[in-house]
Design a protein around this motif. Structure first.
Motif, PDB file in Angstrom:
ATOM      1  N   LEU A  98      -1.973  -1.142  -3.846  1.00  0.00           N
ATOM      2  CA  LEU A  98      -3.043  -0.176  -3.622  1.00  0.00           C
ATOM      3  C   LEU A  98      -2.396   1.182  -3.393  1.00  0.00           C
ATOM      4  O   LEU A  98      -1.532   1.320  -2.519  1.00  0.00           O
ATOM      5  CB  LEU A  98      -3.879  -0.592  -2.405  1.00  0.00           C
ATOM      6  N   THR A 137      -8.832   3.259   2.724  1.00  0.00           N
ATOM      7  CA  THR A 137      -7.624   2.431   2.606  1.00  0.00           C
ATOM      8  C   THR A 137      -7.876   1.051   3.193  1.00  0.00           C
ATOM      9  O   THR A 137      -7.574   0.025   2.573  1.00  0.00           O
ATOM     10  CB  THR A 137      -6.446   3.108   3.325  1.00  0.00           C
ATOM     11  N   LEU A 186      -4.617  -0.828  -7.793  1.00  0.00           N
ATOM     12  CA  LEU A 186      -5.870  -0.114  -7.583  1.00  0.00           C
ATOM     13  C   LEU A 186      -5.527   1.280  -7.093  1.00  0.00           C
ATOM     14  O   LEU A 186      -4.874   1.441  -6.056  1.00  0.00           O
ATOM     15  CB  LEU A 186      -6.731  -0.856  -6.557  1.00  0.00           C
ATOM     16  N   PHE A 209     -10.591  -1.036   0.963  1.00  0.00           N
ATOM     17  CA  PHE A 209     -10.118  -1.683  -0.270  1.00  0.00           C
ATOM     18  C   PHE A 209      -8.977  -2.658   0.007  1.00  0.00           C
ATOM     19  O   PHE A 209      -8.836  -3.671  -0.698  1.00  0.00           O
ATOM     20  CB  PHE A 209      -9.724  -0.629  -1.300  1.00  0.00           C
ATOM     21  N   ALA A 210      -8.167  -2.387   1.016  1.00  0.00           N
ATOM     22  CA  ALA A 210      -7.123  -3.347   1.383  1.00  0.00           C
ATOM     23  C   ALA A 210      -7.743  -4.680   1.784  1.00  0.00           C
ATOM     24  O   ALA A 210      -7.261  -5.750   1.383  1.00  0.00           O
ATOM     25  CB  ALA A 210      -6.274  -2.788   2.518  1.00  0.00           C
ATOM     26  N   ILE A 256      -8.920  -6.585  -1.299  1.00  0.00           N
ATOM     27  CA  ILE A 256      -7.816  -7.166  -2.071  1.00  0.00           C
ATOM     28  C   ILE A 256      -7.243  -8.378  -1.349  1.00  0.00           C
ATOM     29  O   ILE A 256      -6.942  -9.402  -1.972  1.00  0.00           O
ATOM     30  CB  ILE A 256      -6.728  -6.105  -2.333  1.00  0.00           C
ATOM     31  N   ILE A 290       0.851  -1.186   0.000  1.00  0.00           N
ATOM     32  CA  ILE A 290       0.000   0.000   0.000  1.00  0.00           C
ATOM     33  C   ILE A 290       0.883   1.230   0.000  1.00  0.00           C
ATOM     34  O   ILE A 290       1.818   1.345   0.799  1.00  0.00           O
ATOM     35  CB  ILE A 290      -0.946   0.003   1.215  1.00  0.00           C
TER      36      ILE A 290
END
Length: 268
Positions: free
Chosen positions: A130, A157, A176, A160-161, A164, A97
């Motif tokens: 990400l 954050t 992403l 979406f983490a 994934i 990330i």
């Protein structure tokens, strides 16, 4: 069961409040290792300058009731990723990330961004990435301003983490890219977008004297709604005020039939 391993980096530097807002959220999802440039590295892209000396500083930071160990790298965001993968982590992470960045990264200038550059470098190793950015005023881009509220960007954050980590990234989606509007809340809708084929930050000259004088380039936002498509990242962020989620790939081959291009180039 082994906890997911997450590498967290950025381009604003290892002391950036945006990075630590993300770190606090991500601890709910797995083991987080922070490896980031020692210095502010905005605009570094995916660069690998030979002048970077590769020194790594081990730092401790108190966040709430936890003492974190972080690593500050003398190098660019992409180099920080490489040092993490090659020297600091026990194995390749399940997710890299990059962020949370001071300032949005949209349109055709995204490869200038160190935030995107770090994500691209991770993707080149086959690791899902990400990249998260928060819309801020240009005056905040090179700061560690505590006046910027990263709480909503941190929420997305983590959101979406988690997805994934649970489901991976589909097809040839390797990165992403998430852009959070300045006044967003956790209830703000998100939308999958395409990259706008438009320059968002436009450079300008600040020179007032001779060529030998210092005159770093400035930049400003120049865009209007009729210049970008409604399904683009710029339109979603700037005009619809929703969270923009753009799938990126390292395959920058033009979407044009290769045989047709060959015929075009060979024509008499």
């Amino acid at each position: 069961m082994q906890k997911p391993l997450i590498l967290l980096t950025n381009d604003d530097g290892v002391d950036s409040p945006g990075l630590w807002a993300a770190a606090r959220i991500l601890t709910r999802l797995g083991e987080v290792v922070v490896v980031a440039p020692r210095e502010q590295s905005t605009g570094a892209g995916r660069s690998m300058p030979h002048l970077s000396n590769g020194r790594i500083e081990r730092r401790e930071r108190q966040e709430g009731d936890r003492t974190w160990v972080a690593f500050g790298v003398h190098g660019t965001p992409a180099q920080a990723v490489d040092h993490a993968l090659l020297e600091l982590l026990p194995r390749y992470p399940d997710l890299v990330i990059s962020g949370i960045n001071y300032g949005e990264n949209v349109g055709t200038g995204i490869t200038i961004s160190g935030t995107i550059g770090a994500a691209m470098e991770a993707a080149s190793f086959g690791i899902p990435a990400l990249a998260v950015s928060l819309q801020t005023g240009i005056q905040n881009h090179l700061t560690h301003s505590e006046e910027v509220d990263f709480s909503t960007a941190a929420y997305f954050t983590g959101y979406f983490a988690q997805r994934i980590l649970e489901h991976g990234l589909p097809g040839d989606v390797q990165i992403l890219k998430v852009e959070v509007p300045a006044l967003a809340t956790p209830e703000t809708p998100w939308r999958v977008t395409r990259l706008a084929m438009h320059r968002y930050y436009v450079p300008y000259s600040t020179r007032k004297g001779g060529l030998g004088e210092e005159a770093p380039l400035g930049y400003r936002v120049e865009v209007s709604p009729e210049e970008v498509s409604a399904d683009s990242d710029i339109y979603a962020l700037l005009y619809d005020r929703v969270v923009s989620v753009t799938p990126l790939t390292l395959d920058m081959t033009a979407r044009y039939p290769l045989q047709a291009l060959e015929a075009h180039l060979r024509q008499g």
